[in-house]
Design an enzyme around this catalytic site. Structure first.
Site, PDB file in Angstrom:
ATOM      1  N   CYS A  87       0.823  -1.120  -0.172  1.00  0.00           N
ATOM      2  CA  CYS A  87       0.095  -0.089  -0.039  1.00  0.00           C
ATOM      3  C   CYS A  87       0.807   1.193  -0.027  1.00  0.00           C
ATOM      4  CB  CYS A  87      -1.010   0.093   1.182  1.00  0.00           C
ATOM      5  SG  CYS A  87      -2.498   1.090   0.900  1.00  0.00           S
ATOM      6  N   HIS A 195      -3.403  -5.737   0.994  1.00  0.00           N
ATOM      7  CA  HIS A 195      -2.778  -6.011   2.383  1.00  0.00           C
ATOM      8  C   HIS A 195      -2.875  -7.397   2.659  1.00  0.00           C
ATOM      9  CE1 HIS A 195      -2.497  -1.735   3.888  1.00  0.00           C
ATOM     10  NE2 HIS A 195      -3.302  -1.522   2.930  1.00  0.00           N
ATOM     11  N   GLU A 197      -1.254  -8.610   4.813  1.00  0.00           N
ATOM     12  CA  GLU A 197      -1.265  -8.915   6.472  1.00  0.00           C
ATOM     13  C   GLU A 197      -2.611  -8.868   7.055  1.00  0.00           C
ATOM     14  OE1 GLU A 197      -0.655  -6.246   4.715  1.00  0.00           O
ATOM     15  OE2 GLU A 197      -0.856  -4.341   5.801  1.00  0.00           O
TER      16      GLU A 197
END
Lengths: 219, 76
Positions: A87, A195, A197
């Site tokens: 990002c 993302h 994560e």
């Protein structure tokens, strides 16, 4: 595998990324402040996290790209360390010149925060080896400036060299050729807007992002 | 000594903000607007003797992203 997460003023996914790194490697990452001029010795993987470094002043990632620590990150990348920019981290890596192209305002103007469907365009890289070729995965995005731009010659080269890691499988932000993530020439630097994560524990609603971290550990 | 740097998106680069402004102008009833492109202006207060080459470097290294933007320098 030893990992580090870079922290800028305005980073807000640094701790999430640290958790994902720790789950994959079993070791706590070094959290490295942007003013540092060196990374700890023996770092194999560097995360450049999401957020709004320096309040997105001037352009997203532009100020962070000039911070002292990014010189150390570039040096480490040149020596073969893995660098993962997510990002805002992707924006920083393009502004640094570690990755080609630029991330512009989303075509629809609005900030987009939702799960999106991606296609794995290159399943051979150190980052993507646990995915199948053309596999569809779900990873969330949360960005205002995710509209990937590069000139046609650069896009052709990226595609020809297998450097498009992920594509959006649906219309998201107007990105050229639906590119969601690109690799550098050496294959050791990946920038992506989604993302992983945020999709790496069962409680997140899926594990599609976890495979990326697991792949790096076995790389 | 002052210099003014105007930064605009390159031709062919989609400008969603310009488009939104265009829409808003039309919404306000302003006809005859063919196109809108948004950019930014940065004013520099510089020490006397700062060369054109120095300002060029500032533009290339930080003020503009030359992948997507053009810049124009005017000395005031």
């Amino acid at each position: 595998m030893n990992t580090a997460v870079i922290v800028f003023p305005g980073s807000n996914c640094d701790r999430d990324l640290a958790v994902a790194f720790e789950q994959a490697t079993g070791k706590k990452p070094h959290m490295v402040w942007h003013r540092e001029t060196e990374l700890p010795d023996g770092i194999d993987l560097i995360g450049v996290p999401g957020g709004f470094s320096y309040g997105d002043y001037l352009r997203s990632g532009a100020m962070a790209a000039q911070s002292p620590v990014m010189r150390a990150v570039s040096d480490a990348a040149a020596k073969g360390a893995y660098v993962l920019g997510i990002c805002n981290g992707f924006q920083v890596l393009t502004e640094t010149g570690l990755l080609p192209g630029a991330l512009m305002r989303n075509a629809g103007i609005q900030f987009i925060c939702r799960d999106v469907k991606l296609t794995v365009a290159n399943s051979q890289s150190a980052f993507t080896s646990q995915y199948q070729a053309d596999e569809e995965i779900i990873i969330p995005v949360a960005h205002h400036d995710g509209n990937y731009f590069a000139d046609a010659a650069t896009l052709d080269r990226l595609e020809g060299e297998g450097r498009v890691a992920f594509r959006y499988a649906e219309a998201v932000n107007g990105s050229a050729r639906n590119i969601a993530g690109v690799l550098n020439e050496g294959g050791n630097v990946l920038g992506m807007m989604p993302h992983p994560e945020r999709m790496s524990e069962a409680a997140h609603g899926g594990l599609d992002g976890k495979k990326l971290f697991d792949a790096l550990v076995s790389a | 000594m002052k210099a003014r740097v105007t930064i605009t998106l390159k031709n062919g680069v989609l400008d969603p903000q310009g488009k939104a402004i265009h829409h808003a102008l039309e919404g306000l009833g302003f006809g005859g607007v063919n196109d809108v492109r948004a950019g930014k202006m940065i004013e520099l207060d510089l020490a006397d003797g700062t060369s054109d080459a120095d300002i060029e470097e500032m533009c290339k290294k930080l003020l503009a992203n030359t992948v997507i933007e053009n810049y124009r320098i005017e000395r005031a």
